[in-house]
Design an enzyme around this catalytic site. Structure first.
Site, PDB file in Angstrom:
ATOM      1  N   SER A 250     -88.711  97.757 -30.114  1.00  0.00           N
ATOM      2  CA  SER A 250     -90.161  97.596 -30.308  1.00  0.00           C
ATOM      3  C   SER A 250     -90.502  96.385 -31.171  1.00  0.00           C
ATOM      4  O   SER A 250     -91.668  96.143 -31.467  1.00  0.00           O
ATOM      5  CB  SER A 250     -90.751  98.863 -30.938  1.00  0.00           C
TER       6      SER A 250
ATOM      7  N   ASN B 142     -89.405 107.924 -38.968  1.00  0.00           N
ATOM      8  CA  ASN B 142     -90.545 108.676 -38.410  1.00  0.00           C
ATOM      9  C   ASN B 142     -91.739 108.696 -39.357  1.00  0.00           C
ATOM     10  O   ASN B 142     -92.879 108.481 -38.942  1.00  0.00           O
ATOM     11  CB  ASN B 142     -90.115 110.101 -38.059  1.00  0.00           C
TER      12      ASN B 142
ATOM     13  N   THR C  54    -137.585 101.029 -16.789  1.00  0.00           N
ATOM     14  CA  THR C  54    -136.770 102.182 -16.403  1.00  0.00           C
ATOM     15  C   THR C  54    -136.388 101.900 -14.955  1.00  0.00           C
ATOM     16  O   THR C  54    -137.174 101.298 -14.213  1.00  0.00           O
ATOM     17  CB  THR C  54    -137.548 103.524 -16.488  1.00  0.00           C
ATOM     18  N   HIS C  55    -135.211 102.300 -14.560  1.00  0.00           N
ATOM     19  CA  HIS C  55    -134.689 101.996 -13.213  1.00  0.00           C
ATOM     20  C   HIS C  55    -134.691 100.487 -12.943  1.00  0.00           C
ATOM     21  O   HIS C  55    -134.786 100.076 -11.779  1.00  0.00           O
ATOM     22  CB  HIS C  55    -135.504 102.701 -12.116  1.00  0.00           C
TER      23      HIS C  55
ATOM     24  N   SER D  50    -119.739  74.834 -14.086  1.00  0.00           N
ATOM     25  CA  SER D  50    -119.009  75.079 -12.845  1.00  0.00           C
ATOM     26  C   SER D  50    -118.268  73.800 -12.459  1.00  0.00           C
ATOM     27  O   SER D  50    -118.756  72.699 -12.720  1.00  0.00           O
ATOM     28  CB  SER D  50    -120.000  75.467 -11.746  1.00  0.00           C
TER      29      SER D  50
ATOM     30  N   LYS E   6    -124.965  74.216 -12.976  1.00  0.00           N
ATOM     31  CA  LYS E   6    -124.701  75.547 -13.506  1.00  0.00           C
ATOM     32  C   LYS E   6    -124.467  75.586 -15.008  1.00  0.00           C
ATOM     33  O   LYS E   6    -123.829  74.709 -15.579  1.00  0.00           O
ATOM     34  CB  LYS E   6    -123.468  76.142 -12.826  1.00  0.00           C
TER      35      LYS E   6
ATOM     36  N   ASN F 209    -123.319  78.885 -17.124  1.00  0.00           N
ATOM     37  CA  ASN F 209    -123.013  80.296 -16.890  1.00  0.00           C
ATOM     38  C   ASN F 209    -122.804  81.079 -18.189  1.00  0.00           C
ATOM     39  O   ASN F 209    -122.250  80.557 -19.149  1.00  0.00           O
ATOM     40  CB  ASN F 209    -121.751  80.418 -16.032  1.00  0.00           C
TER      41      ASN F 209
ATOM     42  N   GLU G  95    -120.190  87.838 -19.885  1.00  0.00           N
ATOM     43  CA  GLU G  95    -119.448  88.441 -18.767  1.00  0.00           C
ATOM     44  C   GLU G  95    -118.062  88.890 -19.211  1.00  0.00           C
ATOM     45  O   GLU G  95    -117.564  89.950 -18.812  1.00  0.00           O
ATOM     46  CB  GLU G  95    -119.336  87.443 -17.612  1.00  0.00           C
TER      47      GLU G  95
ATOM     48  N   TYR H 168     -91.592 114.295 -33.904  1.00  0.00           N
ATOM     49  CA  TYR H 168     -91.559 112.937 -33.361  1.00  0.00           C
ATOM     50  C   TYR H 168     -90.795 112.888 -32.039  1.00  0.00           C
ATOM     51  O   TYR H 168     -89.751 113.520 -31.879  1.00  0.00           O
ATOM     52  CB  TYR H 168     -90.909 111.968 -34.366  1.00  0.00           C
TER      53      TYR H 168
ATOM     54  N   GLN I 109     -93.856 105.649 -29.541  1.00  0.00           N
ATOM     55  CA  GLN I 109     -93.765 104.199 -29.711  1.00  0.00           C
ATOM     56  C   GLN I 109     -94.798 103.492 -28.824  1.00  0.00           C
ATOM     57  O   GLN I 109     -95.188 102.362 -29.095  1.00  0.00           O
ATOM     58  CB  GLN I 109     -92.343 103.740 -29.359  1.00  0.00           C
TER      59      GLN I 109
ATOM     60  N   LYS J 265     -98.529 101.702 -29.699  1.00  0.00           N
ATOM     61  CA  LYS J 265     -98.806 100.424 -30.374  1.00  0.00           C
ATOM     62  C   LYS J 265     -99.425  99.327 -29.515  1.00  0.00           C
ATOM     63  O   LYS J 265    -100.500  98.823 -29.830  1.00  0.00           O
ATOM     64  CB  LYS J 265     -97.523  99.906 -31.021  1.00  0.00           C
TER      65      LYS J 265
HETATM   66  N1  ARG Z   1     -90.055 102.067 -33.152  1.00  0.00           N
HETATM   67  C1  ARG Z   1     -90.228 103.452 -33.402  1.00  0.00           C
HETATM   68  C2  ARG Z   1     -91.662 103.845 -33.061  1.00  0.00           C
HETATM   69  O1  ARG Z   1     -92.449 102.996 -32.982  1.00  0.00           O
HETATM   70  C3  ARG Z   1     -89.918 103.770 -34.829  1.00  0.00           C
HETATM   71  C4  ARG Z   1     -89.542 105.190 -35.098  1.00  0.00           C
HETATM   72  C5  ARG Z   1     -88.181 105.455 -34.578  1.00  0.00           C
HETATM   73  N2  ARG Z   1     -87.772 106.795 -34.824  1.00  0.00           N
HETATM   74  C6  ARG Z   1     -86.817 107.385 -34.133  1.00  0.00           C
HETATM   75  N3  ARG Z   1     -86.520 108.605 -34.424  1.00  0.00           N
HETATM   76  N4  ARG Z   1     -86.207 106.783 -33.163  1.00  0.00           N
HETATM   77  O2  ARG Z   1     -91.995 104.993 -32.859  1.00  0.00           O
END
Ligand code: ARG
Length: 459
Positions: A23, A110, A155-156, A277, A283, A285, A290, A317, A322, A325
């Site tokens: 990660s 964890n 409205t509408h 454009s 143009k 824009n 958007e 956990y 993971q 993220k």
């Molecule tokens: N990279 C892991 C995560 O984002 C860290 C925690 C890892 N823990 C484990 N028991 N493998 O969740």
């Protein structure tokens, strides 16, 4: 491949497995939060007598050198490490040897990752609060300046009744005020520290969890170690709030695109916030509006993704987590970028007040007021509605507005009409008579503006 857990393994991890599992490419985003957490942990370990003061000082000083070296580019975060936690610990051990090996005493990745993610989201929530405040300040200014800028209310997407630009903007003010309040609610609920929960069942060391919570500016420690390492509710709540912010920005963008169109011309976006454009020289824009509208989908996607990821995870956990993220980071960056650009776009756009006013005068936005005029002169509302309906039809056939009819034309349909009908249905009258709480009339909007001023002064 630097791993923290090689002891019980007899084989190297398969390269594809290593990459799939790693990660570091994204969790380096909370490098600073990881360092902050480690410093608090070590400080507490020394206070609890688990590390000596000397060991604590050495570890903290070394963590600072790691930060410096990363910042000045002499140390790079590479995929040689599995995650940001491994990167920090491996470099610590590289630099100070055995003392570095003591950092992780009484801690698991964890509770470490639960803390890092929480610190990161909390920091970013604060940044979003600042950006929302900037937007609200800009909207407040626009409201104060435009209490007499008449425009049609729809409205509408059909012209309905006249309002003012201040009133229309006031609707968005309410939405973003609620968004701001939501960020405060989330902050209050999430602000408990998971550090010290260990892998899932706490630890046998006499950790002082109140102390680490305090060092890291939490209200206190979390209460259940299994929940501490597997709770991502605050990510879900944050993304839900961000999805709502994007929904509001997207609706607003849609209106700005309509107002900026050749047909409406209620506003003109600044050149700095427009694009051209490659083929059509004329143009200009509204790409920023958007894009804000378009990027809303990414944030909704992040919310759907985390809800789905979490729904089948048994306690405590599991590595599924993971996945909290990447999309969250993307959603946070998206919301921050959109809020900043949107605020710049509306503060630099020009209002075409005559066009708004002209549009409010056409399209029978004063028909309700004409009916109310009859009601005030003794005609039951349902009959008044019918009479004005006939008049509108007459106007359409004769290509006139209600203001342009002669008194004879009015009286041909109902003798109740007198000369004062014109005053009763002028734009100004239509708006200024609406003074119930929350309405666009001058007194009502002034009260709302005062309340908003107070809101802004207290955030
Ligand atoms: N990279 C892991 C995560 O984002 C860290 C925690 C890892 N823990 C484990 N028991 N493998 O969740």
């Amino acid at each position: 491949m630097a791993q923290l857990w090689g002891g019980r393994f007899t084989k190297e991890t398969d390269k594809l497995v290593y990459n799939f599992n790693a990660s570091i490419s994204f969790d380096q985003k909370f490098f600073h939060q990881d360092i902050r957490g480690s410093k608090a942990h070590v400080t507490m370990l020394a206070k609890a007598g688990i590390l000596t003061d000397e060991e604590k000082k050495q570890i903290i000083a070394c963590l600072d050198t790691i930060v410096n070296d990363v910042e000045n580019g002499t140390l790079s975060i590479t995929d040689e490490y599995e995650d940001i936690h491994s990167f920090v610990e491996a470099n610590l051990i590289d630099r100070i040897g055995d003392v570095g090996k003591k950092l992780h005493t009484g801690r698991s990745r964890n509770d470490q990752v639960a803390l890092d993610m929480k610190l990161y989201v909390r920091d970013e929530l604060e940044e979003v609060q600042d950006l929302l405040k900037n937007l609200l300040t800009e909207l407040h200014k626009l409201m104060k300046e435009n209490t007499e800028t008449y425009m049609p209310g729809f409205t509408h997407l059909q012209k309905a009744q006249p309002v003012t630009f201040a009133h229309h903007i006031g609707a968005y003010m309410e939405m973003f005020k609620r968004d701001y309040d939501r960020t405060l609610d989330i902050y209050d609920r999430m602000n408990y520290c998971p550090l010290g929960a260990g892998a899932l069942a706490g630890t046998t060391y006499p950790l002082d969890r109140n102390m680490t919570a305090e060092l890291l500016d939490f209200y206190g420690p979390t209460l259940n170690s299994m929940d501490s390492v597997s709770d991502r509710d605050y990510v879900i709540e944050t993304l839900s709030c961000f999805a709502t912010i994007m929904m509001h920005l997207s609706r607003f963008s849609e209106e700005i695109i309509i107002w900026n169109s050749n047909e409406y011309q209620f506003v003109e976006l600044d050149d700095a916030y427009s694009t051209g454009s490659s083929i059509m020289p004329q143009k200009k824009n509204p790409d920023i509006a958007e894009l804000v509208r378009g990027k809303t989908g990414r944030v909704y996607g992040a919310l759907t993704s985390i809800l789905t990821t979490m729904k089948g995870i048994p306690l405590a956990y599991n590595k599924d987590m993971q996945e909290d993220k990447e999309l969250t980071f993307d959603a946070i960056d998206t919301v921050k970028g959109c809020l900043a650009l949107f605020t710049g776009m509306i503060s630099s756009m020009k209002l075409n007040k005559p066009a708004m006013e002209k549009s409010a005068m056409n399209g029978f936005t004063n028909a309700t007021d004409a009916a109310d005029y009859l009601v005030n002169n003794g005609v039951p509302f349902r009959d008044a509605h019918g009479i004005i309906g006939q008049l509108v039809l007459y106007c359409i056939d004769n290509d006139k507005s209600l203001m342009e009819l002669s008194l004879e034309e009015y009286q041909a349909i109902s003798p109740v009409f007198k000369e004062d009908i014109y005053d009763a249905i002028s734009l100004e009258a239509c708006v200024s008579k609406r003074n119930t709480i929350g309405a666009p009339g001058k007194e009502a909007i002034q009260k709302t503006i005062e309340i908003n001023e107070n809101f802004l002064n207290n955030i």
